[in-house]
Scaffold this motif. Sequence first.
Motif, PDB file in Angstrom:
ATOM      1  N   LEU A 240       0.813  -1.221   0.000  1.00 43.58           N
ATOM      2  CA  LEU A 240       0.000   0.000   0.000  1.00 43.58           C
ATOM      3  C   LEU A 240       0.846   1.271   0.000  1.00 43.58           C
ATOM      4  O   LEU A 240       0.299   2.380   0.078  1.00 43.58           O
ATOM      5  CB  LEU A 240      -0.929   0.002   1.222  1.00 43.58           C
ATOM      6  CG  LEU A 240      -2.122  -0.967   1.123  1.00 43.58           C
ATOM      7  CD1 LEU A 240      -2.803  -1.114   2.473  1.00 43.58           C
ATOM      8  CD2 LEU A 240      -3.107  -0.497   0.070  1.00 43.58           C
ATOM      9  N   ARG A 241       2.139   1.113  -0.124  1.00 40.40           N
ATOM     10  CA  ARG A 241       3.016   2.293  -0.157  1.00 40.40           C
ATOM     11  C   ARG A 241       3.121   2.820  -1.589  1.00 40.40           C
ATOM     12  O   ARG A 241       3.349   2.045  -2.522  1.00 40.40           O
ATOM     13  CB  ARG A 241       4.414   1.938   0.360  1.00 40.40           C
ATOM     14  CG  ARG A 241       4.469   1.477   1.801  1.00 40.40           C
ATOM     15  CD  ARG A 241       5.831   0.897   2.124  1.00 40.40           C
ATOM     16  NE  ARG A 241       6.130  -0.265   1.274  1.00 40.40           N
ATOM     17  CZ  ARG A 241       7.280  -0.930   1.283  1.00 40.40           C
ATOM     18  NH1 ARG A 241       8.248  -0.548   2.105  1.00 40.40           N
ATOM     19  NH2 ARG A 241       7.469  -1.961   0.476  1.00 40.40           N
ATOM     20  N   PRO A 242       2.957   4.135  -1.774  1.00 39.65           N
ATOM     21  CA  PRO A 242       3.159   4.698  -3.117  1.00 39.65           C
ATOM     22  C   PRO A 242       4.600   4.502  -3.565  1.00 39.65           C
ATOM     23  O   PRO A 242       5.539   4.667  -2.779  1.00 39.65           O
ATOM     24  CB  PRO A 242       2.836   6.186  -2.936  1.00 39.65           C
ATOM     25  CG  PRO A 242       1.994   6.255  -1.700  1.00 39.65           C
ATOM     26  CD  PRO A 242       2.493   5.156  -0.807  1.00 39.65           C
ATOM     27  N   ASP A 243       4.776   4.125  -4.822  1.00 37.59           N
ATOM     28  CA  ASP A 243       6.093   3.927  -5.411  1.00 37.59           C
ATOM     29  C   ASP A 243       6.441   5.170  -6.224  1.00 37.59           C
ATOM     30  O   ASP A 243       5.767   5.468  -7.209  1.00 37.59           O
ATOM     31  CB  ASP A 243       6.060   2.691  -6.301  1.00 37.59           C
ATOM     32  CG  ASP A 243       7.404   2.376  -6.928  1.00 37.59           C
ATOM     33  OD1 ASP A 243       8.093   3.319  -7.382  1.00 37.59           O
ATOM     34  OD2 ASP A 243       7.769   1.187  -6.990  1.00 37.59           O
ATOM     35  N   PRO A 244       7.493   5.926  -5.842  1.00 40.97           N
ATOM     36  CA  PRO A 244       7.819   7.164  -6.557  1.00 40.97           C
ATOM     37  C   PRO A 244       8.095   6.945  -8.042  1.00 40.97           C
ATOM     38  O   PRO A 244       7.706   7.766  -8.885  1.00 40.97           O
ATOM     39  CB  PRO A 244       9.064   7.673  -5.828  1.00 40.97           C
ATOM     40  CG  PRO A 244       8.983   7.075  -4.461  1.00 40.97           C
ATOM     41  CD  PRO A 244       8.353   5.729  -4.657  1.00 40.97           C
ATOM     42  N   ALA A 245       8.758   5.836  -8.382  1.00 44.47           N
ATOM     43  CA  ALA A 245       9.051   5.563  -9.789  1.00 44.47           C
ATOM     44  C   ALA A 245       7.768   5.297 -10.568  1.00 44.47           C
ATOM     45  O   ALA A 245       7.611   5.758 -11.712  1.00 44.47           O
ATOM     46  CB  ALA A 245      10.009   4.380  -9.906  1.00 44.47           C
ATOM     47  N   GLU A 246       6.863   4.556  -9.977  1.00 49.52           N
ATOM     48  CA  GLU A 246       5.580   4.313 -10.631  1.00 49.52           C
ATOM     49  C   GLU A 246       4.807   5.609 -10.803  1.00 49.52           C
ATOM     50  O   GLU A 246       4.184   5.842 -11.847  1.00 49.52           O
ATOM     51  CB  GLU A 246       4.737   3.310  -9.819  1.00 49.52           C
ATOM     52  CG  GLU A 246       5.157   1.867  -9.989  1.00 49.52           C
ATOM     53  CD  GLU A 246       4.174   0.906  -9.337  1.00 49.52           C
ATOM     54  OE1 GLU A 246       3.263   1.367  -8.613  1.00 49.52           O
ATOM     55  OE2 GLU A 246       4.310  -0.303  -9.558  1.00 49.52           O
ATOM     56  N   ALA A 247       4.832   6.454  -9.786  1.00 51.44           N
ATOM     57  CA  ALA A 247       4.117   7.726  -9.869  1.00 51.44           C
ATOM     58  C   ALA A 247       4.662   8.575 -11.019  1.00 51.44           C
ATOM     59  O   ALA A 247       3.892   9.174 -11.788  1.00 51.44           O
ATOM     60  CB  ALA A 247       4.247   8.480  -8.544  1.00 51.44           C
ATOM     61  N   GLU A 248       5.979   8.602 -11.148  1.00 50.80           N
ATOM     62  CA  GLU A 248       6.596   9.370 -12.226  1.00 50.80           C
ATOM     63  C   GLU A 248       6.187   8.811 -13.587  1.00 50.80           C
ATOM     64  O   GLU A 248       5.888   9.567 -14.525  1.00 50.80           O
ATOM     65  CB  GLU A 248       8.113   9.330 -12.061  1.00 50.80           C
ATOM     66  CG  GLU A 248       8.873  10.198 -13.059  1.00 50.80           C
ATOM     67  CD  GLU A 248      10.373  10.172 -12.813  1.00 50.80           C
ATOM     68  OE1 GLU A 248      11.126  10.506 -13.763  1.00 50.80           O
ATOM     69  OE2 GLU A 248      10.794   9.832 -11.692  1.00 50.80           O
ATOM     70  N   ALA A 249       6.157   7.492 -13.696  1.00 46.99           N
ATOM     71  CA  ALA A 249       5.776   6.856 -14.962  1.00 46.99           C
ATOM     72  C   ALA A 249       4.307   7.122 -15.295  1.00 46.99           C
ATOM     73  O   ALA A 249       3.943   7.323 -16.464  1.00 46.99           O
ATOM     74  CB  ALA A 249       6.038   5.358 -14.894  1.00 46.99           C
ATOM     75  N   ILE A 250       3.447   7.125 -14.281  1.00 49.68           N
ATOM     76  CA  ILE A 250       2.026   7.406 -14.492  1.00 49.68           C
ATOM     77  C   ILE A 250       1.839   8.810 -15.060  1.00 49.68           C
ATOM     78  O   ILE A 250       1.122   9.020 -16.040  1.00 49.68           O
ATOM     79  CB  ILE A 250       1.249   7.238 -13.171  1.00 49.68           C
ATOM     80  CG1 ILE A 250       1.132   5.764 -12.803  1.00 49.68           C
ATOM     81  CG2 ILE A 250      -0.139   7.879 -13.273  1.00 49.68           C
ATOM     82  CD1 ILE A 250       0.634   5.516 -11.392  1.00 49.68           C
ATOM     83  N   VAL A 251       2.490   9.778 -14.440  1.00 50.05           N
ATOM     84  CA  VAL A 251       2.361  11.160 -14.915  1.00 50.05           C
ATOM     85  C   VAL A 251       2.889  11.280 -16.338  1.00 50.05           C
ATOM     86  O   VAL A 251       2.278  11.952 -17.189  1.00 50.05           O
ATOM     87  CB  VAL A 251       3.102  12.130 -13.969  1.00 50.05           C
ATOM     88  CG1 VAL A 251       3.098  13.551 -14.547  1.00 50.05           C
ATOM     89  CG2 VAL A 251       2.443  12.125 -12.578  1.00 50.05           C
ATOM     90  N   ALA A 252       3.990  10.610 -16.633  1.00 49.13           N
ATOM     91  CA  ALA A 252       4.572  10.680 -17.978  1.00 49.13           C
ATOM     92  C   ALA A 252       3.625  10.094 -19.024  1.00 49.13           C
ATOM     93  O   ALA A 252       3.451  10.660 -20.112  1.00 49.13           O
ATOM     94  CB  ALA A 252       5.913   9.951 -18.000  1.00 49.13           C
ATOM     95  N   ARG A 253       3.001   8.959 -18.697  1.00 53.87           N
ATOM     96  CA  ARG A 253       2.055   8.352 -19.654  1.00 53.87           C
ATOM     97  C   ARG A 253       0.865   9.274 -19.899  1.00 53.87           C
ATOM     98  O   ARG A 253       0.416   9.456 -21.032  1.00 53.87           O
ATOM     99  CB  ARG A 253       1.557   6.995 -19.129  1.00 53.87           C
ATOM    100  CG  ARG A 253       2.587   5.894 -19.154  1.00 53.87           C
ATOM    101  CD  ARG A 253       1.948   4.520 -19.058  1.00 53.87           C
ATOM    102  NE  ARG A 253       1.183   4.316 -17.838  1.00 53.87           N
ATOM    103  CZ  ARG A 253       1.694   3.889 -16.684  1.00 53.87           C
ATOM    104  NH1 ARG A 253       3.004   3.657 -16.591  1.00 53.87           N
ATOM    105  NH2 ARG A 253       0.926   3.702 -15.635  1.00 53.87           N
ATOM    106  N   CYS A 254       0.348   9.856 -18.833  1.00 56.71           N
ATOM    107  CA  CYS A 254      -0.817  10.743 -18.976  1.00 56.71           C
ATOM    108  C   CYS A 254      -0.453  12.034 -19.700  1.00 56.71           C
ATOM    109  O   CYS A 254      -1.270  12.598 -20.440  1.00 56.71           O
ATOM    110  CB  CYS A 254      -1.408  11.052 -17.599  1.00 56.71           C
ATOM    111  SG  CYS A 254      -2.145   9.597 -16.784  1.00 56.71           S
ATOM    112  N   ALA A 255       0.788  12.487 -19.508  1.00 56.38           N
ATOM    113  CA  ALA A 255       1.232  13.717 -20.176  1.00 56.38           C
ATOM    114  C   ALA A 255       1.373  13.530 -21.685  1.00 56.38           C
ATOM    115  O   ALA A 255       1.335  14.507 -22.438  1.00 56.38           O
ATOM    116  CB  ALA A 255       2.543  14.200 -19.570  1.00 56.38           C
ATOM    117  N   ARG A 256       1.531  12.285 -22.130  1.00 60.45           N
ATOM    118  CA  ARG A 256       1.557  12.054 -23.570  1.00 60.45           C
ATOM    119  C   ARG A 256       0.169  12.273 -24.176  1.00 60.45           C
ATOM    120  O   ARG A 256       0.046  12.564 -25.362  1.00 60.45           O
ATOM    121  CB  ARG A 256       2.053  10.627 -23.858  1.00 60.45           C
ATOM    122  CG  ARG A 256       3.557  10.465 -23.634  1.00 60.45           C
ATOM    123  CD  ARG A 256       4.089   9.204 -24.295  1.00 60.45           C
ATOM    124  NE  ARG A 256       3.714   8.005 -23.553  1.00 60.45           N
ATOM    125  CZ  ARG A 256       4.440   7.489 -22.549  1.00 60.45           C
ATOM    126  NH1 ARG A 256       5.571   8.078 -22.169  1.00 60.45           N
ATOM    127  NH2 ARG A 256       4.049   6.385 -21.938  1.00 60.45           N
TER     128      ARG A 256
END
Length: 321
Positions: A240-256
């Motif tokens: 249940l801990r947020p993963d900083p690398a996953e968060a960065e990847a999520i934002v990058a995918r959505c920013a495309r």
Amino acid sequence: MDGGKRDVLVVGGGVIGLTTAVVLAEDGHRVGLWTRDPLGRTTSAVAGALFWPYRIEPEAEVGAWLERSLSQYEQLARRPDETGVRIVPGLMTDTPMTDLGSWAARVPGLRQARGEELPAGFGQALRATVPLIDMPVHLRYLKERLRAAGGTVERRTVTGFEEPAELAPVVVDCTGIGARVLMADASLYPVRGQVVVVENPGIDEWFVASLPGSADMTYVMPQPYGVLLGGTATEHSWDLRPDPAEAEAIVARCARIHPALAGARVLEHRVGLRPARPRVRLEAETLPRGARLVHNYGHGGAGVTVAWGCARDAARLALDS
């Protein structure tokens, strides 16, 4: 409620438990709801909450649940500030119309997206206008609606269903992923989802794309509190801990999809565990001392989407003697 007696105790304070309790209470039954977690910390509170079936079976029954739930959400959308339900347009990519069931006929304006409506890199999408729910608001609304119908909400942790069965002749199990331990249900497993909430740079439509066989998804859900960006679908992960690398990847995918999201200020990180199962468990059994136990869990990523339909069927099972 006279002497604190209950006709039914619902265990589980997510959207499935609350909706089921509301249906039972508004049918005139004395209902109590027990929840281990505060409503704002349930898996439901983390949900992107777009009305669309995701990771849920059996297909033959899902259609009826969807139609009944869609009708309810359309009514609730008349009071969005109170209920958290809005009707919002958007794009669901890589989903042929033929993959949808009969419920799709009830979605106004559902159609194939035109080429100029598609983001770069996508060859097909459906354009739909469907309910999108602000879950923190919606959960509070359901809680107040339950209380208005005479129901009660109590923070309680259970280790089995014998305890609530001593206080009510009917118990409804809406414990989500908790049923894996409570019912020793090895077929139930978590699908971890991580999302990022950012300030809204002006997005007013939702967008969903998923890659078959991948744990990565791309979805953009404009909510009153910001834009919810997703996401992940990691099977058998309890983290249940947020993963900083996953968060960065999520934002990058959505920013495309929406370049303005790349610079949007991050407001929150959220993680939830979808309760996945080969099929929803919606059935009744009799406990050793005679109480009736109704199971309503295993809705995968579609708990919000089918909540009202499943609640009505669970209520019928609860009172079918």
